[in-house]
Design a protein around this motif. Sequence first.
Motif, PDB file in Angstrom:
ATOM      1  N   ILE A 151      -9.448 -66.571 -13.731  1.00 31.50           N
ATOM      2  CA  ILE A 151      -8.830 -66.430 -12.415  1.00 31.50           C
ATOM      3  C   ILE A 151      -8.067 -67.702 -12.044  1.00 31.50           C
ATOM      4  O   ILE A 151      -6.946 -67.661 -11.543  1.00 31.50           O
ATOM      5  CB  ILE A 151      -9.903 -66.121 -11.347  1.00 31.50           C
ATOM      6  CG1 ILE A 151     -10.532 -64.744 -11.609  1.00 31.50           C
ATOM      7  CG2 ILE A 151      -9.305 -66.154  -9.947  1.00 31.50           C
ATOM      8  CD1 ILE A 151     -11.709 -64.437 -10.707  1.00 31.50           C
ATOM      9  N   LEU A 152      -8.679 -68.865 -12.325  1.00 32.79           N
ATOM     10  CA  LEU A 152      -8.080 -70.141 -11.931  1.00 32.79           C
ATOM     11  C   LEU A 152      -7.016 -70.614 -12.916  1.00 32.79           C
ATOM     12  O   LEU A 152      -6.175 -71.447 -12.557  1.00 32.79           O
ATOM     13  CB  LEU A 152      -9.174 -71.208 -11.810  1.00 32.79           C
ATOM     14  CG  LEU A 152     -10.231 -70.986 -10.725  1.00 32.79           C
ATOM     15  CD1 LEU A 152     -11.214 -72.153 -10.706  1.00 32.79           C
ATOM     16  CD2 LEU A 152      -9.580 -70.833  -9.348  1.00 32.79           C
ATOM     17  N   GLY A 153      -7.039 -70.098 -14.145  1.00 34.84           N
ATOM     18  CA  GLY A 153      -6.121 -70.570 -15.178  1.00 34.84           C
ATOM     19  C   GLY A 153      -4.653 -70.541 -14.775  1.00 34.84           C
ATOM     20  O   GLY A 153      -3.968 -71.572 -14.816  1.00 34.84           O
ATOM     21  N   PRO A 154      -4.113 -69.370 -14.379  1.00 40.77           N
ATOM     22  CA  PRO A 154      -2.689 -69.327 -14.002  1.00 40.77           C
ATOM     23  C   PRO A 154      -2.353 -70.220 -12.811  1.00 40.77           C
ATOM     24  O   PRO A 154      -1.272 -70.812 -12.760  1.00 40.77           O
ATOM     25  CB  PRO A 154      -2.475 -67.842 -13.662  1.00 40.77           C
ATOM     26  CG  PRO A 154      -3.546 -67.120 -14.403  1.00 40.77           C
ATOM     27  CD  PRO A 154      -4.731 -68.043 -14.379  1.00 40.77           C
ATOM     28  N   THR A 155      -3.273 -70.317 -11.837  1.00 45.22           N
ATOM     29  CA  THR A 155      -3.025 -71.161 -10.671  1.00 45.22           C
ATOM     30  C   THR A 155      -2.919 -72.624 -11.068  1.00 45.22           C
ATOM     31  O   THR A 155      -1.970 -73.334 -10.694  1.00 45.22           O
ATOM     32  CB  THR A 155      -4.165 -71.002  -9.646  1.00 45.22           C
ATOM     33  OG1 THR A 155      -4.307 -69.623  -9.312  1.00 45.22           O
ATOM     34  CG2 THR A 155      -3.878 -71.793  -8.382  1.00 45.22           C
ATOM     35  N   LEU A 156      -3.891 -73.093 -11.843  1.00 44.61           N
ATOM     36  CA  LEU A 156      -3.892 -74.483 -12.274  1.00 44.61           C
ATOM     37  C   LEU A 156      -2.706 -74.764 -13.198  1.00 44.61           C
ATOM     38  O   LEU A 156      -2.046 -75.812 -13.090  1.00 44.61           O
ATOM     39  CB  LEU A 156      -5.207 -74.803 -12.991  1.00 44.61           C
ATOM     40  CG  LEU A 156      -5.447 -76.248 -13.413  1.00 44.61           C
ATOM     41  CD1 LEU A 156      -5.371 -77.179 -12.205  1.00 44.61           C
ATOM     42  CD2 LEU A 156      -6.807 -76.382 -14.100  1.00 44.61           C
ATOM     43  N   GLY A 157      -2.418 -73.814 -14.098  1.00 45.23           N
ATOM     44  CA  GLY A 157      -1.279 -73.983 -15.001  1.00 45.23           C
ATOM     45  C   GLY A 157       0.036 -74.066 -14.253  1.00 45.23           C
ATOM     46  O   GLY A 157       0.904 -74.883 -14.573  1.00 45.23           O
ATOM     47  N   GLY A 158       0.203 -73.213 -13.233  1.00 45.93           N
ATOM     48  CA  GLY A 158       1.421 -73.237 -12.428  1.00 45.93           C
ATOM     49  C   GLY A 158       1.576 -74.538 -11.672  1.00 45.93           C
ATOM     50  O   GLY A 158       2.672 -75.114 -11.604  1.00 45.93           O
ATOM     51  N   TYR A 159       0.477 -75.035 -11.112  1.00 45.93           N
ATOM     52  CA  TYR A 159       0.534 -76.283 -10.347  1.00 45.93           C
ATOM     53  C   TYR A 159       0.893 -77.462 -11.259  1.00 45.93           C
ATOM     54  O   TYR A 159       1.749 -78.290 -10.915  1.00 45.93           O
ATOM     55  CB  TYR A 159      -0.811 -76.544  -9.671  1.00 45.93           C
ATOM     56  CG  TYR A 159      -0.844 -77.839  -8.887  1.00 45.93           C
ATOM     57  CD1 TYR A 159      -0.295 -77.914  -7.608  1.00 45.93           C
ATOM     58  CD2 TYR A 159      -1.403 -78.992  -9.437  1.00 45.93           C
ATOM     59  CE1 TYR A 159      -0.297 -79.108  -6.894  1.00 45.93           C
ATOM     60  CE2 TYR A 159      -1.417 -80.190  -8.733  1.00 45.93           C
ATOM     61  CZ  TYR A 159      -0.864 -80.236  -7.463  1.00 45.93           C
ATOM     62  OH  TYR A 159      -0.864 -81.419  -6.772  1.00 45.93           O
TER      63      TYR A 159
END
Length: 521
Positions: A151-159
């Motif tokens: 769940i957090l992967g795309p958010t952290l990757g985008g940031y």
Amino acid sequence: MADTSVKQHHPLLVSMAVSLAAFMEVLDTTIANVALSQIAGSIGASSDESTWVLTSYLVANGIVLPLSGWLSDLMGRKNFFLVCILGFTLTSFLCGIASSLPMLIVFRLLQGLAGGGLQPTQQAIIKDSFPPEKLGMAFAITGITTVLAPILGPTLGGYITDNFNWRWIFFMNVPVGLLAVSLVKMLVVDPPSARRKKTGSIDYIGLSLVALGLGALQIVLDKGQQEDWFDSSFIIIFACITVVALALAVFWLLQQKKPIVDLRLFSLRSFSMPCLMIFFVGFALYSSSTLLPMLLQSNFGYNATLSGMVISPSGIAVLCMMPFAGRLVNKIKARYLVSFGMLTTAAGLWATSLLTPQTDYTTFVAVRILQMVGLPFLFVPASTLAFSEIPPEKSSNASAIVSLMRNLGGSIGISLVTSMLAHRQQIEQSNLVQHLTSADPAYVQSLASYTQTVENLGVPASQASSSAMGQIYQQLLHQASILAYRDVYQIIVAVLVVLAVIALFMPDTQSRKKAPAVETH
């Protein structure tokens, strides 16, 4: 059950140590997805070529997952886990310094091989650290890694990609990996059942068949949509390799006294049915985590960071619900919890299918939380039941199979939903085009309104009509896309509702006290 013949550290400390490494690895299955365009641009690759950065990792990961139980027996579980962490840390650094696409693909392949054993080994260590009556809480801890990290992967990757550089997606694994190595060396102690065993000669045939079949399957799933599935000879060849290799692997492994993948565990109903449910945990988690960012970015104008901010709050909800689900396992039968989890997830997906072009950020956050809040009630009781009759010496093998089922569910889920989405977009577009005729009053009225608006801007009447028709067609494409997403969400809802009914036929966790142990050789 926990092995008490050696002195163990507190289970929560052990869980934190091994979960740190596993969380890092699961995060890497999704964190690079949003950075593909930046990666391609910086190393001179096309968008299609850059997808091999993902495929190479998933293929290697899928090959090692089912073999991790056998490798744990060969090396000793703690030694194998430490080798995996060190390998993953080193290859993460190499990925970060890669200067060309071939170099990055090779390092991602090695990273997937090194990291493939982390998930199942983490699960086996935690399972053996807790007494049987606290298995629910044990799998609540592993669930935080399994469900929260994707769940957090795309958010952290985008940031990271938007504010720093894509290379830091890999570099950040280095200090985390070194810390994990120190904690595991200090806190993890192998019980006798997890120490190095005599495995005899290496089963090269079984190893080759499993690696070939799962590797080919992952390529088919990852490249199928891009290559137009079975209209491509490339996909047909790899699909045939998959079927033949896996069929031969099953036949071969069932004949071996000490197989590299212990398929006999599926003879336990308390293991096979939860594995089916865990497969669909992966299916629901990864397919929904793929669909929503695609929808937000393609139809609502969200960037990677903002679409990640829609997804992140659901991770907090999962984090809060995991311990609660762990406590309920000893109070409510697993079948009811799993069925409830399926229905709750289905309700969240159904609510998402009701979206309109006017749906706002807050609504997206709310429906995403509803999608995810049911997953702890799926994963924790299903995992607890799956291991309820597994003896300690089989923990690593069982964990490897459970992790493989979850990851396969995710890969198949992503492939199916992206294919269904493309198919439904064509159907919805065809349906809407039928209304663009002079016999449809709404179309005639809209065309006249748009034409008048364009003419008021000083555009000649002959050009104004064409411009108006172009605007109407763009709206049609937008509406067809949204309708296609709604269709796909509703199809997934129907699948989960059926599974909620099937879950009611799962055996009780209490039956483990009476059931015979799985056959060993």
